[in-house]
Design a protein around this motif. Structure first.
Motif, PDB file in Angstrom:
ATOM      1  N   TYR A 145     -61.152 -15.075   9.251  1.00  0.00           N
ATOM      2  CA  TYR A 145     -60.793 -14.472  10.535  1.00  0.00           C
ATOM      3  C   TYR A 145     -61.363 -13.061  10.628  1.00  0.00           C
ATOM      4  O   TYR A 145     -61.195 -12.244   9.718  1.00  0.00           O
ATOM      5  N   VAL A 146     -62.042 -12.771  11.732  1.00  0.00           N
ATOM      6  CA  VAL A 146     -62.715 -11.475  11.865  1.00  0.00           C
ATOM      7  C   VAL A 146     -61.716 -10.329  11.973  1.00  0.00           C
ATOM      8  O   VAL A 146     -62.066  -9.172  11.731  1.00  0.00           O
ATOM      9  N   LEU A 147     -60.477 -10.634  12.334  1.00  0.00           N
ATOM     10  CA  LEU A 147     -59.485  -9.575  12.509  1.00  0.00           C
ATOM     11  C   LEU A 147     -58.976  -9.011  11.182  1.00  0.00           C
ATOM     12  O   LEU A 147     -58.426  -7.912  11.155  1.00  0.00           O
ATOM     13  N   LYS A 148     -59.154  -9.735  10.105  1.00  0.00           N
ATOM     14  CA  LYS A 148     -58.582  -9.287   8.828  1.00  0.00           C
ATOM     15  C   LYS A 148     -59.115  -7.917   8.439  1.00  0.00           C
ATOM     16  O   LYS A 148     -60.321  -7.707   8.316  1.00  0.00           O
ATOM     17  N   GLY A 149     -58.175  -6.965   8.299  1.00  0.00           N
ATOM     18  CA  GLY A 149     -58.530  -5.617   7.887  1.00  0.00           C
ATOM     19  C   GLY A 149     -59.127  -4.752   8.972  1.00  0.00           C
ATOM     20  O   GLY A 149     -59.482  -3.596   8.721  1.00  0.00           O
ATOM     21  N   LYS A 150     -59.229  -5.290  10.201  1.00  0.00           N
ATOM     22  CA  LYS A 150     -59.824  -4.530  11.296  1.00  0.00           C
ATOM     23  C   LYS A 150     -58.759  -3.741  12.065  1.00  0.00           C
ATOM     24  O   LYS A 150     -57.693  -4.274  12.382  1.00  0.00           O
ATOM     25  N   ALA A 151     -59.079  -2.501  12.378  1.00  0.00           N
ATOM     26  CA  ALA A 151     -58.188  -1.688  13.203  1.00  0.00           C
ATOM     27  C   ALA A 151     -58.336  -2.122  14.655  1.00  0.00           C
ATOM     28  O   ALA A 151     -59.430  -2.057  15.218  1.00  0.00           O
ATOM     29  N   VAL A 152     -57.255  -2.610  15.221  1.00  0.00           N
ATOM     30  CA  VAL A 152     -57.266  -3.060  16.616  1.00  0.00           C
ATOM     31  C   VAL A 152     -55.976  -2.631  17.301  1.00  0.00           C
ATOM     32  O   VAL A 152     -55.000  -2.251  16.658  1.00  0.00           O
ATOM     33  N   THR A 153     -55.974  -2.744  18.611  1.00  0.00           N
ATOM     34  CA  THR A 153     -54.765  -2.517  19.384  1.00  0.00           C
ATOM     35  C   THR A 153     -54.685  -3.564  20.482  1.00  0.00           C
ATOM     36  O   THR A 153     -55.571  -4.401  20.629  1.00  0.00           O
ATOM     37  N   GLY A 154     -53.614  -3.521  21.241  1.00  0.00           N
ATOM     38  CA  GLY A 154     -53.394  -4.466  22.331  1.00  0.00           C
ATOM     39  C   GLY A 154     -52.009  -4.233  22.892  1.00  0.00           C
ATOM     40  O   GLY A 154     -51.277  -3.327  22.453  1.00  0.00           O
ATOM     41  N   PHE A 155     -51.632  -5.039  23.861  1.00  0.00           N
ATOM     42  CA  PHE A 155     -50.320  -4.914  24.500  1.00  0.00           C
ATOM     43  C   PHE A 155     -49.240  -5.083  23.436  1.00  0.00           C
ATOM     44  O   PHE A 155     -49.219  -6.071  22.708  1.00  0.00           O
ATOM     45  N   THR A 156     -48.352  -4.103  23.342  1.00  0.00           N
ATOM     46  CA  THR A 156     -47.391  -4.079  22.241  1.00  0.00           C
ATOM     47  C   THR A 156     -46.144  -4.906  22.543  1.00  0.00           C
ATOM     48  O   THR A 156     -45.863  -5.254  23.687  1.00  0.00           O
ATOM     49  N   VAL A 168     -41.298 -15.471  27.769  1.00  0.00           N
ATOM     50  CA  VAL A 168     -42.133 -16.275  28.667  1.00  0.00           C
ATOM     51  C   VAL A 168     -43.516 -16.514  28.074  1.00  0.00           C
ATOM     52  O   VAL A 168     -44.062 -17.622  28.165  1.00  0.00           O
ATOM     53  N   VAL A 169     -44.089 -15.488  27.461  1.00  0.00           N
ATOM     54  CA  VAL A 169     -45.446 -15.595  26.920  1.00  0.00           C
ATOM     55  C   VAL A 169     -45.476 -16.573  25.737  1.00  0.00           C
ATOM     56  O   VAL A 169     -44.469 -16.773  25.056  1.00  0.00           O
ATOM     57  N   PRO A 170     -46.624 -17.220  25.495  1.00  0.00           N
ATOM     58  CA  PRO A 170     -46.711 -18.187  24.409  1.00  0.00           C
ATOM     59  C   PRO A 170     -46.601 -17.559  23.027  1.00  0.00           C
ATOM     60  O   PRO A 170     -46.265 -18.232  22.053  1.00  0.00           O
ATOM     61  N   PHE A 171     -46.904 -16.269  22.936  1.00  0.00           N
ATOM     62  CA  PHE A 171     -46.757 -15.532  21.681  1.00  0.00           C
ATOM     63  C   PHE A 171     -46.793 -14.045  21.988  1.00  0.00           C
ATOM     64  O   PHE A 171     -47.261 -13.634  23.054  1.00  0.00           O
ATOM     65  N   LEU A 172     -46.290 -13.249  21.053  1.00  0.00           N
ATOM     66  CA  LEU A 172     -46.359 -11.791  21.185  1.00  0.00           C
ATOM     67  C   LEU A 172     -47.652 -11.320  20.529  1.00  0.00           C
ATOM     68  O   LEU A 172     -47.886 -11.574  19.346  1.00  0.00           O
ATOM     69  N   LEU A 173     -48.490 -10.669  21.300  1.00  0.00           N
ATOM     70  CA  LEU A 173     -49.823 -10.311  20.834  1.00  0.00           C
ATOM     71  C   LEU A 173     -49.790  -9.426  19.596  1.00  0.00           C
ATOM     72  O   LEU A 173     -50.536  -9.663  18.635  1.00  0.00           O
ATOM     73  N   GLU A 174     -48.942  -8.413  19.604  1.00  0.00           N
ATOM     74  CA  GLU A 174     -48.869  -7.520  18.449  1.00  0.00           C
ATOM     75  C   GLU A 174     -48.556  -8.308  17.177  1.00  0.00           C
ATOM     76  O   GLU A 174     -49.190  -8.105  16.126  1.00  0.00           O
ATOM     77  N   ASP A 175     -47.587  -9.216  17.269  1.00  0.00           N
ATOM     78  CA  ASP A 175     -47.213 -10.016  16.095  1.00  0.00           C
ATOM     79  C   ASP A 175     -48.381 -10.865  15.613  1.00  0.00           C
ATOM     80  O   ASP A 175     -48.644 -10.957  14.399  1.00  0.00           O
ATOM     81  N   GLU A 176     -49.069 -11.512  16.531  1.00  0.00           N
ATOM     82  CA  GLU A 176     -50.145 -12.429  16.132  1.00  0.00           C
ATOM     83  C   GLU A 176     -51.356 -11.681  15.580  1.00  0.00           C
ATOM     84  O   GLU A 176     -52.016 -12.176  14.643  1.00  0.00           O
ATOM     85  N   LEU A 177     -51.654 -10.510  16.115  1.00  0.00           N
ATOM     86  CA  LEU A 177     -52.742  -9.716  15.549  1.00  0.00           C
ATOM     87  C   LEU A 177     -52.396  -9.308  14.113  1.00  0.00           C
ATOM     88  O   LEU A 177     -53.240  -9.381  13.216  1.00  0.00           O
ATOM     89  N   ASN A 178     -51.147  -8.917  13.906  1.00  0.00           N
ATOM     90  CA  ASN A 178     -50.702  -8.591  12.545  1.00  0.00           C
ATOM     91  C   ASN A 178     -50.760  -9.810  11.629  1.00  0.00           C
ATOM     92  O   ASN A 178     -51.138  -9.718  10.460  1.00  0.00           O
ATOM     93  N   ASN A 179     -50.389 -10.969  12.165  1.00  0.00           N
ATOM     94  CA  ASN A 179     -50.407 -12.195  11.357  1.00  0.00           C
ATOM     95  C   ASN A 179     -51.815 -12.572  10.913  1.00  0.00           C
ATOM     96  O   ASN A 179     -51.985 -13.279   9.909  1.00  0.00           O
ATOM     97  N   ARG A 180     -52.824 -12.133  11.667  1.00  0.00           N
ATOM     98  CA  ARG A 180     -54.211 -12.397  11.291  1.00  0.00           C
ATOM     99  C   ARG A 180     -54.737 -11.357  10.302  1.00  0.00           C
ATOM    100  O   ARG A 180     -55.907 -11.385   9.927  1.00  0.00           O
ATOM    101  N   GLY A 181     -53.861 -10.440   9.908  1.00  0.00           N
ATOM    102  CA  GLY A 181     -54.272  -9.435   8.939  1.00  0.00           C
ATOM    103  C   GLY A 181     -54.910  -8.203   9.530  1.00  0.00           C
ATOM    104  O   GLY A 181     -55.504  -7.385   8.821  1.00  0.00           O
ATOM    105  N   ALA A 182     -54.794  -8.049  10.854  1.00  0.00           N
ATOM    106  CA  ALA A 182     -55.365  -6.871  11.498  1.00  0.00           C
ATOM    107  C   ALA A 182     -54.538  -5.627  11.175  1.00  0.00           C
ATOM    108  O   ALA A 182     -53.347  -5.711  10.872  1.00  0.00           O
ATOM    109  N   ASP A 183     -55.187  -4.487  11.245  1.00  0.00           N
ATOM    110  CA  ASP A 183     -54.519  -3.195  11.124  1.00  0.00           C
ATOM    111  C   ASP A 183     -54.152  -2.764  12.541  1.00  0.00           C
ATOM    112  O   ASP A 183     -54.905  -2.038  13.195  1.00  0.00           O
ATOM    113  N   PHE A 184     -52.999  -3.237  13.018  1.00  0.00           N
ATOM    114  CA  PHE A 184     -52.611  -2.988  14.408  1.00  0.00           C
ATOM    115  C   PHE A 184     -52.160  -1.548  14.589  1.00  0.00           C
ATOM    116  O   PHE A 184     -51.280  -1.065  13.880  1.00  0.00           O
TER     117      PHE A 184
END
Length: 222
Positions: A145-156, A168-184
């Motif tokens: 996954y390209v997100l692993k170890g990458k510094a990213v942000t998004g809707f919290t 309502v949303v299918p997932f919480l973006l912050e949680d899923e970015l963290n789950n991919r190993g991103a540095d949120f």
């Protein structure tokens, strides 16, 4: 620029789509800098506009410019199909947010392949607000996954809670970015924040769209 084709806000009976400001501000920043912009979406044609983003409270100079710009409105009404987009024809890709991308672009095979091709060709990929979700299933040439170890942000998570759409949303973006190993990374709710890590450029919320566009223009040396 790739926009969502998804218009249903979960099971609420309400509509969603892309957030006008997150399209208009980057679009005009790019066009004004001399960039030729092609608009695409999974289904082609007119992408759905989130009706909330057209409310008076969310209008900016760029949305007002768009409202008076029949030429750009016509372009938006005739987006090309994402399946027909070839990364070799472009220097970068920008994904506006809104809740729509959570449902379609996150899992869209054409979008995933397009981003993977851009990154493999050393071309920047930019996304704002909910649109960093398009990165969740993107992998590198080694299959990671390209997100692993990458510094990213998004809707919290706290911003999602503030708009009362957590359930309502299918997932919480912050949680899923963290789950991919991103540095949120994030700042206080609704404040402008954008970050670049390598070829990935992401912004936290609607207020961040101009920052993302500026970073993309810098990456393109424009």
């Amino acid at each position: 620029m790739v926009l969502t084709s998804h218009s249903e806000l979960g099971n609420t009976g309400q509509k969603t789509g892309f957030w006008v400001e997150e399209f208009a501000t980057p679009y005009y920043a790019l066009v004004d800098a001399g960039v030729q912009v092609t608009l695409a979406s999974p289904a082609g044609g007119q992408p759905p506009i989130d009706p909330k983003s057209e409310q008076p409270d969310f209008q900016t100079a760029s949305t007002q410019r768009f409202n008076d710009d029949t030429k750009t409105q016509a372009l938006l009404a005739n987006t090309i199909r994402l399946a027909d987009v070839k990364s070799a024809d472009y220097d970068a890709v920008f994904y506006p947010g809104g809740h729509g991308p959570l449902w379609d672009l996150t899992e869209d095979s054409h979008s995933i392949a397009l981003i993977e091709s851009f990154l493999a060709s050393n071309k920047p990929v930019a996304a704002v607000c909910h649109a960093p979700a398009v990165l969740l299933n993107v992998k590198d040439t080694q299959g990671n996954y390209v997100l692993k170890g990458k510094a990213v942000t998004g809707f919290t998570n706290s911003e999602e809670e503030a708009v009362q759409l957590t359930t309502v949303v299918p997932f919480l973006l912050e949680d899923e970015l963290n789950n991919r190993g991103a540095d949120f990374q994030k700042v206080a709710d609704w404040n402008a924040f954008a970050i670049q890590d390598g070829l990935l450029i992401t912004g936290q919320n609607p207020a961040s769209s101009e920052f993302v566009a500026d970073k993309l223009l810098t990456a393109l040396a424009l």
